[in-house]
Scaffold this active site. Structure first.
Site, PDB file in Angstrom:
ATOM      1  N   ASN A 184       0.864  -1.182   0.000  1.00 51.96           N
ATOM      2  CA  ASN A 184       0.000   0.000   0.000  1.00 51.96           C
ATOM      3  C   ASN A 184       0.905   1.238   0.000  1.00 51.96           C
ATOM      4  OD1 ASN A 184      -1.684   2.127   0.454  1.00 51.96           O
ATOM      5  ND2 ASN A 184      -2.489   1.395   2.427  1.00 51.96           N
ATOM      6  N   THR A 227      -0.566  -1.515  -4.805  1.00 55.01           N
ATOM      7  CA  THR A 227      -2.007  -1.298  -4.938  1.00 55.01           C
ATOM      8  C   THR A 227      -2.298   0.087  -5.513  1.00 55.01           C
ATOM      9  OG1 THR A 227      -2.215  -0.503  -2.687  1.00 55.01           O
ATOM     10  CG2 THR A 227      -2.549  -2.854  -3.029  1.00 55.01           C
ATOM     11  N   GLU A 228      -3.379   0.145  -6.276  1.00 54.32           N
ATOM     12  CA  GLU A 228      -3.748   1.418  -6.918  1.00 54.32           C
ATOM     13  C   GLU A 228      -4.975   2.038  -6.281  1.00 54.32           C
ATOM     14  OE1 GLU A 228      -3.955   0.301 -11.018  1.00 54.32           O
ATOM     15  OE2 GLU A 228      -1.788  -0.013 -11.084  1.00 54.32           O
ATOM     16  N   HIS A 229      -5.689   1.254  -5.515  1.00 51.25           N
ATOM     17  CA  HIS A 229      -6.883   1.767  -4.841  1.00 51.25           C
ATOM     18  C   HIS A 229      -7.228   0.838  -3.680  1.00 51.25           C
ATOM     19  CE1 HIS A 229      -9.094  -1.430  -6.936  1.00 51.25           C
ATOM     20  NE2 HIS A 229      -8.340  -1.118  -7.970  1.00 51.25           N
ATOM     21  N   GLY A 282      -0.369  -0.996   6.998  1.00 53.43           N
ATOM     22  CA  GLY A 282      -0.796  -1.021   8.397  1.00 53.43           C
ATOM     23  C   GLY A 282      -1.834  -2.097   8.669  1.00 53.43           C
ATOM     24  N   ASP A 283      -2.540  -1.923   9.807  1.00 52.15           N
ATOM     25  CA  ASP A 283      -3.555  -2.903  10.184  1.00 52.15           C
ATOM     26  C   ASP A 283      -4.677  -2.950   9.152  1.00 52.15           C
ATOM     27  OD1 ASP A 283      -2.126  -3.416  12.460  1.00 52.15           O
ATOM     28  OD2 ASP A 283      -3.276  -2.031  13.704  1.00 52.15           O
ATOM     29  N   ARG A 335      -6.454  12.024   6.799  1.00 47.80           N
ATOM     30  CA  ARG A 335      -5.383  11.107   6.378  1.00 47.80           C
ATOM     31  C   ARG A 335      -4.101  11.846   6.017  1.00 47.80           C
ATOM     32  NH1 ARG A 335      -4.675   6.121   5.766  1.00 47.80           N
ATOM     33  NH2 ARG A 335      -6.313   4.800   6.555  1.00 47.80           N
ATOM     34  N   GLU A 352     -10.833  -0.115  10.048  1.00 46.01           N
ATOM     35  CA  GLU A 352     -11.790   0.143   8.969  1.00 46.01           C
ATOM     36  C   GLU A 352     -13.130   0.467   9.615  1.00 46.01           C
ATOM     37  OE1 GLU A 352     -10.773  -0.637   5.396  1.00 46.01           O
ATOM     38  OE2 GLU A 352      -9.044  -0.181   6.648  1.00 46.01           O
TER      39      GLU A 352
END
Ligand SMILES: CCCCCCCCCCCCC/C=C/[C@@H](O)[C@H](COP(=O)(O)O)NC(=O)CCCCCCCCCCCCCCC
Ligand SMILES: Nc1ncnc2c1ncn2[C@@H]1O[C@H](COP(=O)(O)OP(=O)(O)O)[C@@H](O)[C@H]1O
Ligand SMILES: [Ca+2]
Length: 523
Positions: free
Chosen positions: A119, A151-153, A177-178, A285, A482
């Protein structure tokens, strides 16, 4: 089997003439490297300068091989160190290299082929750099081939795991991360259930275990799954745990609502305080890991409480308790015993006994409802949300923090950072559970009077008593970082559903000593 740098002098008969260039290592008899902690063995190119220096001058044409091995440093940190053995006999040198390589090949738990997801936006946005600079060189050294996906998204890794042939890999690695771990874990568990014909929406169905291990290279904001399973957030240490093929089983909680699967969780499933922090922090973020402190402070000041009902089945089959002083460590006997108990129950056909087990019901006003499958130790709180929670005992610790004053809540939070017991407050309860449910008061009220359409559209406060300030607001769940919007959840713990490339936190005989050889570890 052990490799000892030999002290024997250069042998005129050509036997055992392996030397270390580093005299200090030779003179320390305790410096033993178990074969399982060798990273790689390779022939050493000897340049003229090396040849002309020191005692090797006497050798007509020396040969050498280098052993790369794990060296333990302070605070559970591992480093890749090396030692070179010199030899006058080329054939003998090759025999050593061959024998050591065969020894490494015979260790079947070591991965040969990995699928890596990076990521690039996690934590301080260093994922790609961390992988390229600190991890890839070690994987190359250990002859591990890696297919890398940047990853792109969001959900890229998860979706990809449903498409690729995962069975040709010995492990899946996530760099992040988590939240990134959670994504990879959802992809892997989901894929295995799909391939096994298991419907994830049925909360009662036993899930198929995942034998493909997951590795975590920490590059996120909290990284508590890495911290609680390795003992430190350090990409090189985690890469070495992957290389030696460590295996740490992990409990996973499944979360459902109305026979619909919502999510899995391995670290924190939190409603109220941690849910609100996460929701607020998602908008920030750009701040990086600092966003949690900012939103934490803001959420602390808002001091919002939530009403609802928690019901749970206490974990009877487990050996420990959340108030134990002993925490989960490498080779944990509590995790081992609980697993054995579970298997015995399966053999006696008692696995569905849970249906009869009593439910405990608690109604109240809560500042936080936290369910943790592991201690959730992280740099912010080195002992974690529940210091005695276990990685693989088939249970979660359910922590209920009832409405209290701001000052008392602060005292509770501060105890996560010192040696005092954070459960020793009258407004904090902790239970070890296998299953639990939560329904917010808002939903209960709606369900009990579905005809009253007005109530369904209520806002932050009770529509019946606008002035009374009874709090009917909903929080969201923080599920391993999340957000999960559901005011009713049904949670059950699946014992050891996934496996990590880790071994739990090692215990040192003398925690203060850090320059340890592996034989100083307690098993
Ligand atoms: C006064 C200081 C109090 C410090 C209390 C620290 C408690 C920390 C417990 C942390 C538990 C972490 C559980 C793990 C969650 C992660 O899965 C998850 C995702 O991680 P990722 O970003 O790597 O993907 N992380 C999180 O949800 C972040 C939780 C962050 C918690 C920060 C809490 C800070 C609280 C600050 C309160 C300040 C009060 C000050 C009053 C004067
Ligand atoms: N390329 C990407 N762009 C945006 N989001 C991504 C990307 N790759 C992964 N994600 C998502 O980012 C979220 C957070 O990632 P994580 O690595 O846990 O970082 P952090 O610890 O900073 O939250 C995860 O939910 C993951 O699904
Ligand atoms: Ca557990």
């Amino acid at each position: 089997m052990e490799l000892r740098p030999s002290r024997a002098p250069a042998d005129s008969e050509g036997r055992a003439a392996a030397y270390s260039r580093r005299a200090r290592l030779i003179s320390e008899p305790e410096n033993v490297v178990p074969a399982c902690e060798i990273v790689a063995v390779e022939e050493t190119e000897i340049d003229k300068k090396q040849c002309d220096s020191g005692k090797w001058q006497k050798m007509s044409k020396p040969h050498a091989f280098t052993v790369h091995y794990i060296k333990r440093a302070r605070n559970h940190r591992w480093r890749c160190s090396e030692i070179t053995f010199w030899c006058i006999d080329e054939q003998l040198c090759n025999q050593w290299i061959q024998a050591l390589k065969e020894l490494l090949d015979s260790q079947k738990s070591r991965p040969k082929r990995l699928l890596v997801y990076i990521n690039p936006y996690g934590g301080k946005r260093q994922g790609k750099r961390i992988y390229e600079q600190k991890v890839a060189p070690l994987f190359n050294l250990a002859s591990i081939s890696a297919d890398v996906v940047i990853t792109e998204h969001a959900n890229h890794a998860k979706d990809n795991l449903f498409e690729v042939n995962i069975y040709k890999y010995d492990g899946i690695v996530c760099v992040g991360g988590d939240g990134m771990f959670s994504e990879v874990m959802h992809g892997l568990i989901g894929r295995i259930q799909k391939d096994s014909g298991i419907d994830q929406n049925n909360p009662k169905t036993p899930l198929a275990q995942c034998s493909i291990r997951i590795g975590i290279i920490p590059a996120g904001s909290t990284d508590c799954i890495c911290y609680a399973t390795v003992g430190i957030i350090d990409p090189e240490t985690s890469a070495l745990h992957i290389i030696v093929g460590d295996c740490q089983p992990l409990d996973v909680s499944s979360i459902h609502h109305n026979n619909t699967f919502l999510k899995y969780s391995v670290s924190l499933l939190g409603y109220g305080f941690y849910g609100d922090i996460l929701k607020d922090s998602e908008k920030k973020r750009w701040m990086g890991p600092m966003r949690y402190d900012f939103s934490g402070f803001k959420t602390f000041l808002s001091h919002q409480y939530y009403e609802g009902t928690v019901s749970f089945q206490p974990a009877k089959g487990t050996v420990g308790s959340p108030r134990d002083k002993e925490s989960c460590r490498t080779g944990c006997h509590i995790c081992r015993q609980t697993k054995q108990l579970e298997e015995q129950q399966k053999n006696y056909g008692l696995e569905h006994k849970e249906v009869e087990d009593e439910w405990k019901v608690i109604k109240g006003k809560f500042l936080a409802i936290n369910a943790v499958n592991m201690s959730c130790a992280c740099p912010r709180s080195p002992k974690g949300l529940s210091p005695a929670a276990h990685l693989a005992d088939g249970s979660a610790d359910l922590i209920l923090v009832r409405k209290c004053s701001r000052f008392n809540f602060l005292r509770y939070l501060v105890r996560h950072t010192n040696q005092d017991d954070q459960f020793d407050f009258p407004f904090v309860d902790v239970y070890r559970v296998k299953r639990f449910q939560f329904t917010s008061k808002h939903l209960e009220d709606n369900e009990s009077d579905i005809k009253d359409v007005g109530k369904k559209r209520f806002g932050q406060f009770c529509s019946d008593h606008p002035a009374c300030c009874c709090n009917l607001a909903n929080s969201t769940w923080n599920c391993d970082g999340e957000t999960l919007d559901s005011s009713a959840v049904e949670v059950r713990v699946h014992c050891q559903l996934v496996k990590l490339f880790a071994r739990g936190i090692e215990i040192y005989k003398d925690e203060a000593a850090y320059n340890l050889s592996s034989n100083e570890l307690l098993s």
